[in-house]
Structure formats: structure tokens, C-alpha cells
Write a protein that holds these residues in place. Structure first.
Motif, PDB file in Angstrom:
ATOM      1  N   VAL A   1      -4.795  -2.044  -2.889  1.00 24.75           N
ATOM      2  CA  VAL A   1      -3.969  -2.528  -2.660  1.00 24.75           C
ATOM      3  C   VAL A   1      -3.395  -3.500  -4.024  1.00 24.75           C
ATOM      4  O   VAL A   1      -4.057  -3.607  -4.475  1.00 24.75           O
ATOM      5  CB  VAL A   1      -3.916  -3.849  -1.909  1.00 24.75           C
TER       6      VAL A   1
ATOM      7  N   LYS B   1      -5.596  -4.117   4.718  1.00 22.94           N
ATOM      8  CA  LYS B   1      -7.193  -3.713   4.011  1.00 22.94           C
ATOM      9  C   LYS B   1      -7.761  -2.206   5.105  1.00 22.94           C
ATOM     10  O   LYS B   1      -8.537  -1.511   3.835  1.00 22.94           O
ATOM     11  CB  LYS B   1      -8.752  -5.011   4.186  1.00 22.94           C
TER      12      LYS B   1
ATOM     13  N   LEU C   1       1.146  -1.122   0.121  1.00 21.25           N
ATOM     14  CA  LEU C   1       0.098  -0.032  -0.293  1.00 21.25           C
ATOM     15  C   LEU C   1       0.987   1.426   0.075  1.00 21.25           C
ATOM     16  O   LEU C   1       2.327   1.010   0.594  1.00 21.25           O
ATOM     17  CB  LEU C   1      -0.771  -0.348   1.419  1.00 21.25           C
TER      18      LEU C   1
ATOM     19  N   ALA D   1      -6.108   0.643   3.292  1.00 22.29           N
ATOM     20  CA  ALA D   1      -6.752   1.044   2.243  1.00 22.29           C
ATOM     21  C   ALA D   1      -7.585   1.378   2.096  1.00 22.29           C
ATOM     22  O   ALA D   1      -8.177   2.185   0.838  1.00 22.29           O
ATOM     23  CB  ALA D   1      -7.045   0.036   1.079  1.00 22.29           C
ATOM     24  N   ASP D   2      -8.794   1.549   2.824  1.00 19.53           N
ATOM     25  CA  ASP D   2     -10.182   1.597   3.460  1.00 19.53           C
ATOM     26  C   ASP D   2     -10.992   3.050   4.134  1.00 19.53           C
ATOM     27  O   ASP D   2     -11.212   3.174   2.859  1.00 19.53           O
ATOM     28  CB  ASP D   2     -11.267   0.992   3.544  1.00 19.53           C
TER      29      ASP D   2
ATOM     30  N   LEU E   1      -7.024   3.884  -0.751  1.00 14.63           N
ATOM     31  CA  LEU E   1      -6.070   3.803  -2.030  1.00 14.63           C
ATOM     32  C   LEU E   1      -6.251   1.908  -2.510  1.00 14.63           C
ATOM     33  O   LEU E   1      -7.083   1.126  -2.003  1.00 14.63           O
ATOM     34  CB  LEU E   1      -5.179   3.299  -1.234  1.00 14.63           C
TER      35      LEU E   1
END
Length: 629
Positions: free
Chosen positions: A421, A411, A232, A414-415, A419
Motif C-alpha cells: 500500500v 489491506k 494499491l 494488498a495481502d 502488494l
């Protein structure tokens, strides 16, 4: 502005070459204040150079080399004690040069700083100096105008220091003529090779030779540790793309920064320059007054008079034309005169630090304001960048906490930051520029750590570039493994046979060379003669160039022998030496400049050695060695 001022002495250029990385390494501020956060590696006249400064210098040097070498760059080349010592010595040289300029009370003037910036090609737009380009460039470098101007002042000051050397470092004509004669000298040589193919049939390996080599050099036959990973990436740019900028914000920015979106009035002028020295100012002024009278009598002949009489070579050949320029691009006296004139008018004598000028104003471009619609995109980008810069520090902390606290998955982070992954192919421990952000050494070290490999946890958020963080997590791992002997046996045997054949070729070649040098009859069937020069030695292998040109030409024939790795061994027979062809003027100028550059480098090194005697320099090599360990 005036081309005659740009013709730097060679020594000055060499000194500027030495400081080319100075400001990239640690900025102007480090010249005037110590950083005591890390250990001291060296002291120059009582001022410390710290581990922090050296680490920054190494990082910036790595970035520069990566840009120059691309995939060929290996970060480990800067990890040795020798490499770090070389960079530390470079920093010491910078400090010595600045101490010397301070001792001599050298400082570049405000006008020269302004001129240097205004004429820098990086900041030029269609109509000359562009303030927009200037601001964009500074933003990209992360520098303020004041900081950048201080760097330029330091650079110009060191240019002055270089000028003190005068014409030192210039190779005398008699010497350069002799050296150039040697460069073009023609050598007639023949090459006789003892090729590996001749000796391979003679090689008989012991039955256990390959297995013995395999056992003694097992590391050579290991497949490297590899991993596939997901990662990430959080960057200031990524944050910027998610930010919204309202029309009101854009309009407010435009209204409060209208000067940035205005094109200043520009003027075009031609000039005739008469320079003067300390002792001939009156004579130069009298000559300039005569030229002024000629110009006033025949205004239409201004360009012709400039070509014949102006001592500004850069503009003289163009009839004195300097093109369009805005305020701030010229020295003050010249600028004041040009902006007070009417189009077509010819000035009286204008004195500046460069000499006496006769100015003819040939054009005027009125200033104008760029409409909002034209610069809207630029403003929106700038506002996004500024907002992202403010938000990045907070986002970086949250990102770092998330990948650490929820270490089993990327995750959540990312959430949180919207963004994607991303996944990699197979990665090795060694950084590879082709892997982009995953080429970072610290990130790879974390990714291949025991905790990451065994537990497949997220790495810490690691800075891989300016305002760019990456956290990665292993998906699949392959440990280093020894290839089976049977799979590499044939390759090992081929390598060993080749090695033995090289030894046989070398032995035969060296024996023949010894016999020829002793005076035995030359019964070799030499191939056709090749003619080579030092300027163009391409007809013989690179490894043979130095031995061939070191051969004494007073008694011919002369012989030399050279190992040719992977090929065998070669003998070289020098049968004739003759003078080369004359070098054309352009080529000669290039070669003489190269010779002068070499001489200049030697002069500068001698000067720096003297400065190390004048100022106390101490290097803590033990601290440097401990850091490497």
C-alpha cells in the motif's frame, strides 16, 4: 533496401503524416468493419465512425502528447468540442484515403511489406534484422505479426497514393527564390519603449478598488481542494514478478522455438542498379549489359563502376555495398540470386521491380543456433509475461471485488496479491503527470467524489494504463477555501496598479504613433538601430515581429506600435531595408524543403476536400456536443 526507393515525394510524406496516428487510434480492423457498440458520430460513404472509436483516438492522442510534452501536457486540452471535432475529422480523412486506395485498386505487395519490416531500424540487431527484437516489439505493442503486417501494408499503400501526385506541391523556383529573398531581407529598426515604471507613480487607485476586485473575482483566490491518499496498484508486471518458471518449462520452450533463437545465414553483397521506366526498359537493359561486360573484364573495378554508374544513390557512394542481410530482407529476385552465388562471384543481370542489378557476393555468414544459456533470461521473462497475461484477467476481477466489498481498507487486497500500500503527497483534482498512476483523471474524479471524501472508502478499481488497475482511499482532505482578503490585498493592489500603468503606457504610445503617422516631427530619442531578418528576428520581442515586417518599405521611415504585456508599450521605426546575404546551399535546401512541405500540405488539404465531395460525409455534431456535456 535500395535507397533510391526511399526517396519519397513530399506529397507522399504529408499523406503519411496524416496517417501517422491511424493504426495507433483504432487498428487496421476498424477500416473494414463497423463498431456499433456506441453511437454514430459520423458516416463516410455509409460506413460509421462511432463514439467508441473517437474515445480510443482521444486516449491515444493524449498518450502521444503526454510523451511529447511531459509535465506541460494538460488532458483538458483534448476535452473541448473543438479538439474532439478535430480528431474526428482526422479519422474521417483516414477513411477517405483508404476508400480512395480501394477505388484505385492499390495494394502493397507481400515483398514490399517484407522489405519494409526487414529494414525497419527498430528491428535491427548487430547483424541486421533481428527476429527476437521484432517479436519483443510486437509483444510490447500488443500486436500479432499478422496485424502488424497489415498495418505496414496499409501504410505502404498510402505511400503509393501519395506518389500519384507526382511533383505537385513543389514551389516553382522563381517563387521560392522570391520567398527566400524576403526571408533574408534586412530591416533596420529602432525601438522606443513606454515602460510601466514610468507610469506606475501616476496610478491612483480608489480606496475600495482591491476589495471590489476581490469580491467580484473570488474564485481566483481560492486554494484548491486537496487530499492525501493511499493506493494499491495491480499490474500484469506485478503479477509476473511473483510467478515461478521451472527449468523444465524453459527447456521445453527453447526446444519448441529453436527457430527464434537461431541466427539465419547472412550474405553481404554489392550491386550496380540500372533503373527503367515503362518506355525505356530495352535501353536500360542494353546499358546494364554493357556495364556487366565492363565488370566481367575488370572485377576489381566493381566498386569504382558502381560509384560512377549505379542508380541506387544510397549504396552507389559506398561502391554498391549493401552490407549483410538475411533472407526476407531483399526483394525475391535479388535474394534468390544472392543466396545462390558463391563468395566472390559476380551475377548476370538480375531483374527486379526496381531495375536491372549486377550483383557481387562479398561475404557469407553461416547460420548458427544460440545456446540455451545465452537466451535463458529472455525465455524466462517471456514465460512470466505469458503466464501473467493469462492470470491478469482473473486477478483483476478478484482485485475489483475485494476493494469494493471491503471498502474501508486496502489491506485485504494488498495481502491477497502481496502488494504494498503506497501513500501520496497532497493531490489536487487536476491531473499532474508527476503523480504517476494518480495522474489519471477518472481515478481523481472517483477519489474526490462525495462518497470517497466523506466516508473515506476505497475507490473502484480503475484502469490507469494497459493491464494496470489502481484503487485509492483518502487519508486526509482539505476542501477548497477562500483566502482571506488581507492575505491577498497587497498582491491585488500591485496587479491593479500594473494594469492601470499598462493602459497609460498604451495611451501615450498610441497617441505618439498617430502623430508620427500623420507627419508630425519625430522628436523621440530613439535608441541604437537594430538589424533583423525574418530568419533571425531575435533582437525584437516576438509580438513585434509581425508588425515590423508588415510595415510598407516604399516610404521610409515607417512606424508601428505594439503592446508588450508586463513591460509596457513600444514604438518601432523602420528606417532602412536592404537585401540580405546569400544563403549557403545547405541552408537553402532546408528552407526550400520547408516551403515545399507547406505547399504539399495545401495540396493534400485540397485533395481531401475533393474526396469529401466524391464520398458522402456526414458529421453528427449534436452527438459530439452532447458527449462533451
Amino acid at each position: 533496401m535500395f535507397e533510391s526507393v526511399r526517396n519519397n515525394k513530399i506529397i507522399a510524406q504529408v499523406i503519411l503524416g496524416l496517417i501517422a496516428l491511424t493504426f495507433v487510434f483504432f487498428g487496421v480492423g476498424d477500416y473494414v468493419r463497423d463498431n456499433v457498440q456506441d453511437g454514430t458520430l459520423a458516416e463516410v460513404n455509409g460506413t460509421k465512425l462511432t463514439q467508441l472509436q473517437l474515445d480510443q483516438a482521444v486516449r491515444e492522442q493524449a498518450d502521444r502528447l503526454r510523451g511529447e510534452m511531459g509535465p506541460e501536457f494538460d488532458p483538458k486540452m483534448l476535452e473541448t468540442e473543438e479538439a474532439r471535432l478535430a480528431i474526428l475529422n482526422n479519422l474521417i480523412d483516414q477513411r477517405l484515403l483508404h476508400l480512395e486506395t480501394a477505388r484505385l485498386n492499390m495494394v502493397a505487395s507481400d515483398e514490399s511489406v517484407k522489405q519494409a519490416i526487414a529494414t525497419d531500424p527498430s528491428f535491427q540487431g548487430e547483424n541486421g534484422f533481428s527476429n527476437d527484437r521484432y517479436q519483443v516489439a510486437l509483444n510490447a505493442m500488443g500486436k500479432s505479426p499478422a496485424g502488424f503486417e497489415a498495418e505496414v501494408r496499409q501504410s505502404l499503400t498510402l505511400r503509393q497514393l501519395g506518389g500519384l501526385f507526382g511533383q505537385s506541391g513543389i514551389v516553382p523556383k522563381t517563387t521560392s527564390d522570391r520567398l527566400l529573398t524576403l526571408q533574408t531581407e534586412k530591416r533596420h529598426v529602432a525601438e522606443y519603449r513606454y515602460a510601466l515604471d514610468q507610469y506606475l507613480p501616476q496610478v491612483k487607485l480608489p480606496a475600495d478598488a482591491a476589495k471590489k476586485y476581490y469580491d467580484e473575482n473570488s474564485k481566483q483566490f481560492e486554494t484548491p481542494e486537496q487530499a492525501r491518499a493511499e493506493f494499491l496498484l495491480l499490474s500484469q508486471d506485478a503479477i509476473a514478478t511473483q510467478l515461478a518458471v521451472s527449468d523444465a518449462e524453459i527447456k521445453a520452450w527453447y526446444d519448441s522455438h529453436k527457430s527464434r533463437y537461431s541466427v539465419a545465414e547472412e550474405r553481404r553483397a554489392s550491386h550496380i542498379l540500372v533503373t527503367f521506366g515503362k518506355d525505356d526498359k530495352d535501353k536500360s537493359k542494353a546499358r546494364a549489359e554493357v556495364l556487366l561486360q565492363d565488370v566481367q573484364k575488370k572485377p576489381a573495378a566493381f566498386a569504382e563502376l558502381a560509384k560512377k554508374n549505379s542508380q541506387d544513390p544510397g549504396s552507389a557512394e559506398k561502391g554498391g555495398d549493401l552490407g549483410f542481410f538475411a533472407r526476407g530482407a531483399m526483394v525475391k529476385a535479388f535474394e534468390d540470386a544472392a543466396f545462390a552465388m558463391k563468395e566472390g562471384e559476380i551475377s548476370g543481370l538480375v531483374e527486379s521491380e526496381f531495375g536491372f542489378h549486377i550483383i557481387r557476393l562479398t561475404g557469407i555468414r553461416p547460420g548458427k543456433e544460440k545456446p540455451l544459456a545465452e537466451v535463458r533470461g529472455e525465455i524466462e521473462t517471456e514465460l512470466r509475461r505469458q503466464s501473467a497475461a493469462r492470470k491478469f484477467a482473473e486477478a483483476a476481477e478478484t482485485f475489483s471485488n475485494l476493494v469494493y466489498e471491503q471498502a474501508d481498507s486496502l489491506k485485504p487486497a494488498a495481502d491477497q496479491f502481496k502488494l504494498a500500500v503506497q501513500q501520496t503527497g497532497w493531490l489536487a483534482r487536476q491531473p499532474n503527470p508527476a503523480n504517476g498512476p494518480l495522474a489519471n483523471e477518472k481515478l481523481l474524479e472517483a477519489l474526490f467524489s462525495d462518497d470517497s471524501v466523506k466516508n473515506k472508502r476505497n475507490t473502484a478499481a480503475i484502469e490507469v494504463g494497459q493491464n494496470t488497475l489502481v484503487s485509492a482511499r483518502i487519508l486526509e482532505h482539505k476542501p477548497a477555501a477562500l483566502q482571506p482578503f488581507d492575505s491577498v490585498k497587497v498582491a491585488i493592489e500591485a496587479m491593479l496598479r500594473k494594469k492601470e500603468a499598462e493602459a497609460l503606457a498604451r495611451k501615450a504610445g498610441e497617441a505618439q504613433l498617430a502623430a508620427l503617422k500623420k507627419g508630425d516631427a519625430d522628436k523621440l530619442a530613439w535608441p541604437a538601430v537594430k538589424t533583423v531578418t525574418r530568419l533571425d528576428p531575435r533582437l525584437i520581442p516576438p509580438t513585434a515581429v509581425q508588425p515590423v515586417f508588415k510595415l510598407e518599405a516604399s516610404k521610409l521611415p515607417a512606424y508601428a506600435g505594439v503592446e508588450l504585456p508586463g513591460i509596457g508599450y513600444a514604438l518601432y521605426k523602420l528606417s532602412k531595408v536592404e537585401a540580405g546575404e546569400a544563403i549557403d546551399a545547405a541552408r537553402r535546401d532546408v528552407l526550400v524543403r520547408q516551403l515545399n512541405s507547406f505547399a504539399a500540405q495545401q495540396e493534400v488539404q485540397t485533395y481531401l476536400a475533393a474526396l469529401r465531395e466524391r464520398y458522402k460525409v456526414e458529421i453528427n455534431k449534436a452527438a459530439l456536443a452532447n458527449k462533451d456535456k
